[in-house]
Design a protein around this motif. Structure first.
Motif, PDB file in Angstrom:
ATOM      1  N   PHE A  24       0.844  -1.202   0.000  1.00 43.07           N
ATOM      2  CA  PHE A  24       0.000   0.000   0.000  1.00 43.07           C
ATOM      3  C   PHE A  24       0.878   1.251   0.000  1.00 43.07           C
ATOM      4  CE2 PHE A  24      -2.871  -3.135   2.191  1.00 43.07           C
ATOM      5  CZ  PHE A  24      -3.813  -3.221   1.171  1.00 43.07           C
ATOM      6  N   LEU A  25       1.944   1.194   0.783  1.00 40.45           N
ATOM      7  CA  LEU A  25       2.897   2.303   0.906  1.00 40.45           C
ATOM      8  C   LEU A  25       3.587   2.560  -0.439  1.00 40.45           C
ATOM      9  CD1 LEU A  25       4.081   3.988   3.393  1.00 40.45           C
ATOM     10  CD2 LEU A  25       5.982   2.393   3.316  1.00 40.45           C
ATOM     11  N   PHE A  26       4.078   1.490  -1.079  1.00 46.93           N
ATOM     12  CA  PHE A  26       4.790   1.627  -2.357  1.00 46.93           C
ATOM     13  C   PHE A  26       3.846   2.058  -3.487  1.00 46.93           C
ATOM     14  CE2 PHE A  26       7.992  -0.863  -0.097  1.00 46.93           C
ATOM     15  CZ  PHE A  26       9.166  -0.269  -0.541  1.00 46.93           C
ATOM     16  N   THR A  27       2.580   1.620  -3.413  1.00 47.65           N
ATOM     17  CA  THR A  27       1.604   2.034  -4.435  1.00 47.65           C
ATOM     18  C   THR A  27       1.369   3.530  -4.343  1.00 47.65           C
ATOM     19  OG1 THR A  27       0.538  -0.139  -4.338  1.00 47.65           O
ATOM     20  CG2 THR A  27      -0.735   1.633  -5.334  1.00 47.65           C
ATOM     21  N   LYS A  28       1.214   4.046  -3.103  1.00 52.48           N
ATOM     22  CA  LYS A  28       1.025   5.494  -2.903  1.00 52.48           C
ATOM     23  C   LYS A  28       2.191   6.277  -3.504  1.00 52.48           C
ATOM     24  CE  LYS A  28      -1.676   5.740   1.407  1.00 52.48           C
ATOM     25  NZ  LYS A  28      -1.585   6.053   2.845  1.00 52.48           N
ATOM     26  N   VAL A  29       3.418   5.781  -3.282  1.00 51.91           N
ATOM     27  CA  VAL A  29       4.625   6.447  -3.790  1.00 51.91           C
ATOM     28  C   VAL A  29       4.643   6.410  -5.322  1.00 51.91           C
ATOM     29  CG1 VAL A  29       7.157   6.311  -3.889  1.00 51.91           C
ATOM     30  CG2 VAL A  29       5.988   5.957  -1.713  1.00 51.91           C
ATOM     31  N   ALA A  30       4.337   5.235  -5.905  1.00 52.85           N
ATOM     32  CA  ALA A  30       4.374   5.074  -7.368  1.00 52.85           C
ATOM     33  C   ALA A  30       3.357   5.977  -8.055  1.00 52.85           C
ATOM     34  CB  ALA A  30       4.120   3.614  -7.734  1.00 52.85           C
ATOM     35  N   GLN A  92     -10.112   5.154  -7.095  1.00 56.69           N
ATOM     36  CA  GLN A  92     -10.277   6.499  -7.667  1.00 56.69           C
ATOM     37  C   GLN A  92     -11.616   7.093  -7.246  1.00 56.69           C
ATOM     38  OE1 GLN A  92      -9.644   6.102 -11.937  1.00 56.69           O
ATOM     39  NE2 GLN A  92      -7.632   7.067 -11.746  1.00 56.69           N
ATOM     40  N   ARG A  93     -12.576   6.222  -6.930  1.00 57.17           N
ATOM     41  CA  ARG A  93     -13.929   6.678  -6.606  1.00 57.17           C
ATOM     42  C   ARG A  93     -14.291   6.487  -5.135  1.00 57.17           C
ATOM     43  NH1 ARG A  93     -13.484   5.019 -11.621  1.00 57.17           N
ATOM     44  NH2 ARG A  93     -14.666   5.995 -13.291  1.00 57.17           N
ATOM     45  N   ALA A  94     -13.386   5.898  -4.369  1.00 52.14           N
ATOM     46  CA  ALA A  94     -13.631   5.695  -2.928  1.00 52.14           C
ATOM     47  C   ALA A  94     -12.308   5.911  -2.199  1.00 52.14           C
ATOM     48  CB  ALA A  94     -14.153   4.275  -2.688  1.00 52.14           C
ATOM     49  N   THR A  95     -12.361   5.939  -0.866  1.00 49.52           N
ATOM     50  CA  THR A  95     -11.139   6.207  -0.094  1.00 49.52           C
ATOM     51  C   THR A  95     -10.358   4.907   0.141  1.00 49.52           C
ATOM     52  OG1 THR A  95     -12.240   5.824   2.013  1.00 49.52           O
ATOM     53  CG2 THR A  95     -12.338   8.063   1.138  1.00 49.52           C
ATOM     54  N   SER A  96      -9.070   5.063   0.507  1.00 49.34           N
ATOM     55  CA  SER A  96      -8.265   3.872   0.780  1.00 49.34           C
ATOM     56  C   SER A  96      -8.776   3.178   2.049  1.00 49.34           C
ATOM     57  CB  SER A  96      -6.785   4.224   0.915  1.00 49.34           C
ATOM     58  OG  SER A  96      -6.609   5.193   1.911  1.00 49.34           O
ATOM     59  N   ALA A  97      -9.378   3.948   2.966  1.00 51.21           N
ATOM     60  CA  ALA A  97      -9.959   3.344   4.179  1.00 51.21           C
ATOM     61  C   ALA A  97     -11.125   2.426   3.810  1.00 51.21           C
ATOM     62  CB  ALA A  97     -10.443   4.432   5.131  1.00 51.21           C
ATOM     63  N   GLU A  98     -11.957   2.885   2.866  1.00 47.73           N
ATOM     64  CA  GLU A  98     -13.072   2.044   2.396  1.00 47.73           C
ATOM     65  C   GLU A  98     -12.522   0.799   1.706  1.00 47.73           C
ATOM     66  OE1 GLU A  98     -16.585   5.342   1.643  1.00 47.73           O
ATOM     67  OE2 GLU A  98     -14.957   5.194   0.200  1.00 47.73           O
ATOM     68  N   GLY A  99     -11.417   0.984   0.981  1.00 46.68           N
ATOM     69  CA  GLY A  99     -10.749  -0.156   0.338  1.00 46.68           C
ATOM     70  C   GLY A  99     -10.295  -1.161   1.373  1.00 46.68           C
ATOM     71  N   GLY A 100      -9.709  -0.671   2.476  1.00 46.90           N
ATOM     72  CA  GLY A 100      -9.236  -1.541   3.568  1.00 46.90           C
ATOM     73  C   GLY A 100     -10.363  -2.300   4.227  1.00 46.90           C
ATOM     74  N   ILE A 101     -11.481  -1.604   4.478  1.00 49.45           N
ATOM     75  CA  ILE A 101     -12.644  -2.240   5.122  1.00 49.45           C
ATOM     76  C   ILE A 101     -13.196  -3.349   4.214  1.00 49.45           C
ATOM     77  CG2 ILE A 101     -15.059  -1.890   5.835  1.00 49.45           C
ATOM     78  CD1 ILE A 101     -14.182   0.928   6.825  1.00 49.45           C
ATOM     79  N   PHE A 141     -10.726   0.728  11.402  1.00 55.43           N
ATOM     80  CA  PHE A 141     -11.116   1.803  10.478  1.00 55.43           C
ATOM     81  C   PHE A 141     -12.257   2.660  11.031  1.00 55.43           C
ATOM     82  CE2 PHE A 141      -8.875  -0.855   7.294  1.00 55.43           C
ATOM     83  CZ  PHE A 141      -8.054   0.126   6.766  1.00 55.43           C
ATOM     84  N   VAL A 142     -13.226   2.020  11.687  1.00 57.30           N
ATOM     85  CA  VAL A 142     -14.356   2.767  12.247  1.00 57.30           C
ATOM     86  C   VAL A 142     -13.884   3.676  13.385  1.00 57.30           C
ATOM     87  CG1 VAL A 142     -16.536   2.543  13.526  1.00 57.30           C
ATOM     88  CG2 VAL A 142     -16.131   1.136  11.497  1.00 57.30           C
ATOM     89  N   MET A 143     -12.995   3.160  14.246  1.00 54.65           N
ATOM     90  CA  MET A 143     -12.460   3.961  15.355  1.00 54.65           C
ATOM     91  C   MET A 143     -11.622   5.135  14.839  1.00 54.65           C
ATOM     92  SD  MET A 143     -13.672   2.836  18.144  1.00 54.65           S
ATOM     93  CE  MET A 143     -12.664   3.620  19.401  1.00 54.65           C
ATOM     94  N   LYS A 144     -11.038   4.969  13.650  1.00 46.14           N
ATOM     95  CA  LYS A 144     -10.250   6.044  13.040  1.00 46.14           C
ATOM     96  C   LYS A 144     -11.166   7.135  12.489  1.00 46.14           C
ATOM     97  CE  LYS A 144      -6.990   5.168   9.819  1.00 46.14           C
ATOM     98  NZ  LYS A 144      -6.142   4.313   8.962  1.00 46.14           N
ATOM     99  N   GLY A 145     -12.458   6.829  12.507  1.00 51.93           N
ATOM    100  CA  GLY A 145     -13.421   7.795  11.966  1.00 51.93           C
ATOM    101  C   GLY A 145     -13.712   7.551  10.501  1.00 51.93           C
ATOM    102  N   SER A 146     -13.227   6.404   9.988  1.00 52.76           N
ATOM    103  CA  SER A 146     -13.492   6.077   8.583  1.00 52.76           C
ATOM    104  C   SER A 146     -14.702   5.163   8.537  1.00 52.76           C
ATOM    105  CB  SER A 146     -12.308   5.326   7.977  1.00 52.76           C
ATOM    106  OG  SER A 146     -11.112   5.972   8.291  1.00 52.76           O
TER     107      SER A 146
END
Length: 312
Positions: A24-30, A92-101, A141-146
């Motif tokens: 996930f980290l390397f994808t963000k960088v790329a 592209q249409r949702a957040t990475s937090a939603e992706g994680g959930i 994710f929910v506790m993070k407010g996502s």
């Protein structure tokens, strides 16, 4: 030997979770240096090129003659093609937090599909442990407010379909493991991924008149490093190990390990991006680990009980 193979399969499952957690980290960088489809093209170019060397030198033997190649191509259509295409457009249409959930529900979807197509049986306690690991991810994710924003419905549907694609891949790869070696399946999947994403990417650049910019990201050492990690480590290594794991343990037992990647991405975010770790991260991580260990320990007890009953 069987016990040794099982130990190796579990070690690979943990290793895969660590690799995916960092991806996930390397994808963000790329994605800072290139668009989603170009990133996928260079990612699979790296994995296909690296695997082509031992194949060309004859160190790794691959042969597809007389094997169910149609089903192997269907596997490649699910993963990497379906999985990564849906993920890229979903994010592209949702957040990475939603992706994680949504990604955390993969073990549940896999368990259902494996029960239908492979007739894999899980006990009630195993089902509860799988849900416990999913709850651990959702809790963080929910506790993070996502949460899940229904306004991002298109992205959410696409991200949920990545679960279906990965679950389908896990189930089909398990059934194909008796026909193909891990290297044969991996090489086919990397080749199909590279060829398809290259064609799509070049077509997109030609249409928009930006073909001259296609190789620009390669001017960045950071992008090249990210593409090599994503292609060689996060795609090639995990595909090779996954096909090995699925030849040793049930698809439903392997898929629960995917939730460990959430813990790794939290740790990577804390170490490399200075993100804060709170009490709910620890609680969620404990629930995930308990769910993974519970599912697999109970799975081994169930297998041992079945073998004992068969030998009586």
């Amino acid at each position: 030997m069987h016990k040794q193979g099982l130990k190796l399969a579990y070690s690979f499952a943990v290793l895969n979770a660590v690799i995916i957690g960092f991806s996930f980290l390397f994808t963000k960088v790329a994605l800072v240096h290139a668009g989603p489809l170009d990133t996928l093209t260079f990612r699979f170019a790296a994995s296909f090129a690296v695997m082509s060397v031992p194949v060309a030198l004859g160190w790794v033997k691959v042969s597809y003659r007389g094997k169910p190649i149609g089903r192997a191509l269907l596997l490649a259509a699910m993963y990497p093609l379906g999985f990564f295409t849906l993920q890229v457009f979903g994010l592209q249409r949702a957040t990475s937090a939603e992706g994680g959930i949504l990604y955390s529900f993969t073990p549940v979807v896999t368990m259902i599909i494996a029960a239908i197509f492979l007739k894999e049986k899980t006990t009630l306690l195993q089902k509860l442990c799988i849900f416990l690991s999913v709850f651990g991810v959702v809790f963080i994710f929910v506790m993070k407010g996502s949460g899940i924003q229904l306004s991002n419905m298109t992205g959410i549907v696409l991200l949920f379909m990545t679960c279906l694609a990965f679950a389908g891949y896990s189930v089909l790869a398990r059934s194909l493991s008796s026909h193909f070696s891990p290297a044969e399946l991996s090489y086919l999947m990397m080749g199909v991924g590279f060829a398809t994403f290259l064609i799509i990417s070049l077509t997109g650049h030609t249409v928009s008149g930006t073909l001259g910019e296609f190789l620009n990201p390669l001017g960045s050492a950071t992008f090249v490093l990210s593409a090599v990690y994503l292609g060689v480590v996060a795609s090639l290594v995990t595909t090779l190990t996954s096909t090995y794991i699925l030849s040793k343990i049930e698809a439903s037992l392997m898929s629960v390990f995917t939730n460990l990647s959430t813990i790794v991405s939290i740790a990577a975010g804390a170490v490399f991006l200075g993100e804060q770790i709170t009490v709910y991260h620890w609680i969620g991580s404990f629930l995930i680990i308990a769910g993974v260990i519970g599912t697999n320990l109970l799975g081994r007890k169930k297998t041992a009980a079945a073998s004992a009953a068969a030998s009586e």
